[in-house]
Design an enzyme around this catalytic site. Structure first.
Site, PDB file in Angstrom:
ATOM      1  N   ASP A  82       0.849  -1.192   0.000  1.00  0.00           N
ATOM      2  CA  ASP A  82       0.000   0.000   0.000  1.00  0.00           C
ATOM      3  C   ASP A  82       0.889   1.248   0.000  1.00  0.00           C
ATOM      4  O   ASP A  82       2.076   1.165   0.328  1.00  0.00           O
ATOM      5  CB  ASP A  82      -0.880  -0.033   1.260  1.00  0.00           C
ATOM      6  CG  ASP A  82      -2.154   0.792   1.084  1.00  0.00           C
ATOM      7  OD1 ASP A  82      -2.368   1.361  -0.008  1.00  0.00           O
ATOM      8  OD2 ASP A  82      -2.940   0.850   2.046  1.00  0.00           O
ATOM      9  N   ASP A 113      -8.499   3.714  -4.402  1.00  0.00           N
ATOM     10  CA  ASP A 113      -9.439   3.963  -3.312  1.00  0.00           C
ATOM     11  C   ASP A 113     -10.722   4.547  -3.865  1.00  0.00           C
ATOM     12  O   ASP A 113     -10.924   5.755  -3.866  1.00  0.00           O
ATOM     13  CB  ASP A 113      -8.801   4.893  -2.288  1.00  0.00           C
ATOM     14  CG  ASP A 113      -7.688   4.171  -1.549  1.00  0.00           C
ATOM     15  OD1 ASP A 113      -7.648   2.924  -1.598  1.00  0.00           O
ATOM     16  OD2 ASP A 113      -6.851   4.850  -0.942  1.00  0.00           O
TER      17      ASP A 113
END
Ligand SMILES: *[C@@H]1O[C@H](CO)[C@@H](O)[C@H](O)[C@H]1NC(C)=O
Ligand SMILES: *[C@@H]1O[C@H](CO)[C@@H](O)[C@H](O)[C@H]1NC(C)=O
Ligand SMILES: *[C@@H]1O[C@H](CO)[C@@H](O)[C@H](O)[C@H]1NC(C)=O
Ligand SMILES: *[C@@H]1O[C@H](CO)[C@@H](O)[C@H](O)[C@H]1NC(C)=O
Ligand SMILES: *[C@@H]1O[C@H](CO)[C@@H](O)[C@H](O)[C@H]1NC(C)=O
Ligand SMILES: *[C@@H]1O[C@H](CO)[C@@H](O)[C@H](O)[C@H]1NC(C)=O
Ligand SMILES: *[C@@H]1O[C@H](CO)[C@@H](O)[C@H](O)[C@H]1NC(C)=O
Length: 842
Positions: A440, A534
């Protein structure tokens, strides 16, 4: 709750008002975009042409400081560089360039051009203005520097390069992901809506859709397409890049601009979409992900402790919902220090991993590039002592605020730093067989650094092995370097280096990793899953997931999905169900939601909703053999796994803009409902009168491929079609894990075409290790012809004796009398399969 949501809303409003993301004019792009205004022109000195049989070079300036270099690697790929002789070449040789150069011949020369030929490819080189025209089979494919806008600038006012390329006849341009827009690229030079596409990795949470803005990943690969011709370009630069696109009646012009001082390109000559995709991914480094990777994954920011993880598994089981893995964000760590576990919430990570392993489940942990700068933290101490961090221009380590307090960033361009990072995966608590990694924040994200778009400042220094780089020169590919070191960490360097061919049995027994990365470049470490970033719980975010993953598939990132349900926001029940239905037809299938929204695992929903989700999960698992076979074939042939319709039907102009439907391989067309309150939809079926499409959602009803078809739907409908002429191998027994399906028998769905023929393939191996390198696999072709089914091995000398049997054949739209079935005996048919006929009532 209400108050909380209000706070989020306010925060979003604030975010929208802050001008975080740079426009073209805020960067080098503003000036370069005006070229040729303000820049010198370049003329080739024919006298300087130097030709050694496979490489051609020539000076572009009087003093010879700028020169170009070109060569072919096979007929399909044309390599073109422009460099400054007094500077070290920056555009790092790529895997692509390791391919052998092909011989070229000078075939003609005139006053203003030279012609070089390689096979059926031909290059015209013009001197004034300098220009290259490339032909394939005597058809003009593209013109380099057609508009004489070449820019090469390296001086105190900053580095900048630019090049224009014209694709004659092209009507569509595709590629340059990642962005939340439709599949075909738009004209960017219209007066009104004016910024170019931008390739610059940034952490844009809850991004806007139908937008050209930069997102988490950048892949500078673009394809230009028309009915009769497809070509492409890989713009090799890793620096911030902007791309202008202009559609004209006679073709498409593309203008690439980068913050570099030299130019590296590989052109793909096509001539078809299928070919350009293969020419681009020719040397991608790949291994098939393990079988379970294609199952369903559940993620949340975050499951907070051991018990929550185990409870999620328990609930999926109790509700008969399949599940492969549970994902944790960085809060599993002790004080946000990667490579540690929180001693209270995860007191015994090995025991937890083993508990999950017994249930054929795994744990996926998040790793970020930002390392907490806390004295006594072993990663930080070592990285500091050995100078493994990215540095400030003055040579000190770069430190900035982060959720952990303050952080520095490991420099993955430095081999020693990478080796150290890889070695961290040898720790007992991080090397268990069913622990997997999600990378991430590797754009890389820098928290609260608005001046630099929340990423690393451009002037930071990477001390690579021999050269050092400014961060801005390599920004877009930091992710690939990190992915590669992670992969090496997970399998070991020996395995990594020999994963394509080896006789070493230690390699065979190694488990294949399941790696996911939020940010990626051109994907040297292929095999990692990627996703659309996202996203948000809205219909437009669901809709955009298809073009986003199709775009990734075209440039070679095969294993793509979107956060099912949206990371942020709260999906209503209808959106939630439609999202599960649609996402089952993308390669990577993961439900995920943020910390501040209510739990939304499928089992938290009422029975009727759960039943629908369960139905599509079961359908997904029934098709696992299809996904696995396609992935393996994509390694073998470089074909995309999911495909836009025009990939398979390049002459059918009506397919060029379709991106709310996709093909899984060549045989399955998925057109799930991605809009609210739909009772009737229109589906485009390609291929013409002679193509039959069987609606698997409606008793295999046969429809012809003659374009738009109206279809009545309800909440249970997921319009999916099998193409007549294909054989689909499925495993229809509902199971809770991919592992539990391994010994289940296959059912072959034989979908006949207008000639009563069909064929299909199936790949089987042990699903988890590198044993396939020892040729322990079965790769079979099934053919149904003259009313009989036969199968044979496509790769003769490979065999695998662990394959499950075929016990059932379903013949769809059968001819009057099937007379015999003959299957390749030893491995797949331990008993005579039963045959069912599915008659089309119409
Ligand atoms: C091209 O430039 C190089 C470097 O300045 C020089 O050595 C060479 O002689 C030039 N070639 C010609 C034909 O001018
Ligand atoms: C930098 O190079 C560009 C084009 O090569 C030129 O126009 C500009 O004047 C140069 N700037 C400086 C400060 O030398
Ligand atoms: C080539 O690089 C040298 C050294 O940095 C620089 O002085 C020169 O201006 C560059 N040439 C061009 C045309 O950019
Ligand atoms: C493609 O080729 C066909 C047959 O050669 C021709 O009829 C058609 O006009 C061409 N299309 C384009 C867009 O050039
Ligand atoms: C795990 O997989 C094995 C097959 O490898 C199967 O026998 C077993 O039942 C599975 N266990 C669970 C809990 O699914
Ligand atoms: C990497 O480490 C080796 C020895 O451990 C050292 O000789 C070498 O200089 C290091 N390389 C860099 C770029 O720091
Ligand atoms: C593997 O073994 C075979 C025969 O023993 C040999 O021909 C081949 O070169 C070996 N391959 C590698 C990668 O070592």
């Amino acid at each position: 709750m209400l108050k909380y949501n209000f706070a989020i809303l306010l925060f979003l409003l604030l975010l929208n008002n802050v001008k975080l993301w740079k426009t073209c004019d805020d960067t080098f792009c503003g000036k370069v975009r005006k070229s040729p205004e303000g820049y010198p022109r370049y003329v080739l000195d024919f006298a300087s042409l130097d030709f050694n049989g496979n490489t051609l070079t020539g000076n572009l300036t009087k003093n010879g400081d700028l020169y170009f270099e070109l060569w072919y690697t096979g007929v399909g790929t044309f390599n073109f560089y422009i460099r400054n002789r007094s500077k070290k070449p920056r555009q790092r040789p790529t895997l692509l360039n390791k391919r052998k150069k092909s011989e070229i011949r000078l075939v003609n020369q005139a006053a203003d051009y030279y012609i070089f030929r390689h096979g059926n490819a031909k290059s015209f080189i013009y001197d004034d203005p300098f220009k290259v025209e490339n032909y394939l089979d005597d058809k003009l494919v593209y013109i380099i520097n057609k508009n004489d806008r070449l820019v090469l600038q390296a001086n105190s006012s900053g580095d900048a390069v630019a090049l224009d390329v014209f694709f004659p006849g092209a009507t569509q341009a595709y590629g340059i992901p990642q962005r939340a827009d439709n599949l075909p690229l738009r004209t960017t030079t219209a007066a009104s809506d004016s910024d170019p596409y931008r390739l610059f990795n940034v952490n844009t949470g809850q991004y806007k859709v139908k937008s050209r803005e930069a997102l988490h990943s950048s892949v500078p690969v673009l394809f230009a397409h028309s009915q009769n011709q497809t070509a492409g370009i890989f713009w090799i630069g890793r620096a911030q890049t902007w791309v202008d696109i202009s559609h004209y009646s006679n073709g498409i012009n593309v203008f690439f601009m980068s913050e570099n001082y030299d130019i590296g390109t590989a052109f793909f000559n096509g001539p078809t979409m299928e070919e350009v995709v293969k020419q681009n991914t020719y040397n991608h480094v790949e291994y098939p992900p393990p079988y379970f990777a294609f199952g369903y994954h559940q993620s949340r920011n975050s499951y907070l402790n051991e018990n929550e993880v185990l409870d999620v598994v328990k609930q999926f089981d109790a509700n008969n919902l399949p599940l492969e893995s549970v994902w944790l964000d960085s809060s599993y760590t002790e004080s946000k220090k990667y490579f540690t576990w929180d001693p209270i919430r995860f007191p015994n990570p090995i025991r937890l991993q083993n508990q999950l392993a017994i249930q054929n489940r795994s744990l996926v942990i998040t790793i970020g590039p930002h390392i907490k700068t806390e004295e006594g933290y072993f990663v930080h101490d070592e990285a500091t002592a050995k100078r493994f961090y990215i540095q400030n221009p003055d040579g000190s380590d770069y430190v900035w605020k982060c959720p952990a307090g303050h952080c520095s960033y490991l420099d993955h361009l430095n081999t020693n730093a990478s080796k150290f990072y890889s070695s961290l995966f040898e720790m007992d608590t991080f090397k268990a067989e069913n622990l997997h990694v999600f990378l991430d924040f590797n754009e890389p994200t820098v928290f609260e650094n608005e001046d630099h778009e929340n990423t690393l400042p451009p002037e930071l220094i990477h001390r690579a092995d021999k050269l050092s780089y400014r961060h801005r020169e390599v920004h877009n590919a930091y992710n690939d370097d990190q992915t590669l070191s992670t992969l090496i960490g997970l399998v070991g360097e020996d395995v990594y280096n020999t994963r394509l061919e080896t006789n070493d049995s230690n390699v065979y027994n190694t488990r294949r990793p399941f790696l996911t990365t939020r940010s990626h470049f051109r994907f040297y470490a292929n095999g990692a899953a990627v996703f659309t970033g996202d996203n948000y719980a809205s219909w437009d975010h669901l809709q955009i997931s298809f073009p986003m993953c199709l775009s990734e598939a075209l440039v070679g990132a095969q294993f793509c999905g979107a956060n099912v349900g949206g990371s942020a926001g709260i999906p209503d029940d209808q959106l939630y169900q439609r999202w599960y239905q649609a996402a089952a037809w993308l390669p990577f299938y993961r439900g995920h939601f943020d910390a501040d929204v209510p739990r939304r695992e499928p089992y938290t929903y009422p029975e009727n909703i759960q039943a629908r989700v369960q139905k599509v999960l079961n359908q997904r698992y029934a098709h696992l053999p299809v996904w696995y076979t396609l992935y393996w074939e994509s390694i073998l042939t470089k074909a995309s796994i999911i495909r836009p319709l025009f990939y398979q039907y390049p002459n059918e102009e009506a397919t060029f803009k379709i991106d709310q439907q996709l093909l899984v391989g060549a045989s399955i067309l998925a057109a799930p409902i991605m809009k609210p309150n739909v009772i009737m939809t229109s589906i485009y079926l390609p291929g013409g009168e002679s193509e039959i499409w069987y609606n698997i959602d409606d008793n295999y009803k046969a429809l012809r491929g003659t374009g738009h078809k109206p279809l009545y739907v309800n909440m249970d409908s997921v319009p999916v079609f099998y193409r007549g002429g294909s054989i689909i191998a499925r495993k229809d027994t509902p199971r809770l894990t991919a592992e539990a399906t391994v010994n289940d028998p296959y059912t072959l769905y034989i979908c006949l075409d207008i000639n009563d023929m069909a064929e299909g393939t199936l790949y089987v191996d042990d699903y988890k290790t590198f044993l396939y390198l020892d040729r322990k696999f079965l790769y079979l072709r099934f053919i149904f012809e003259d009313n009989s089914l036969s199968s044979f091995k496509i790769i003769e000398d490979a065999d695998y004796d662990g394959a499950a049997p075929i016990t059932e054949l379903v013949v769809i739209n059968p001819p009057k009398d099937v007379i015999k079935v003959h299957l390749y005996g030893k491995s797949l048919s331990k008993q005579n399969p039963s045959i069912t006929y599915s008659e089309d009532e119409n």
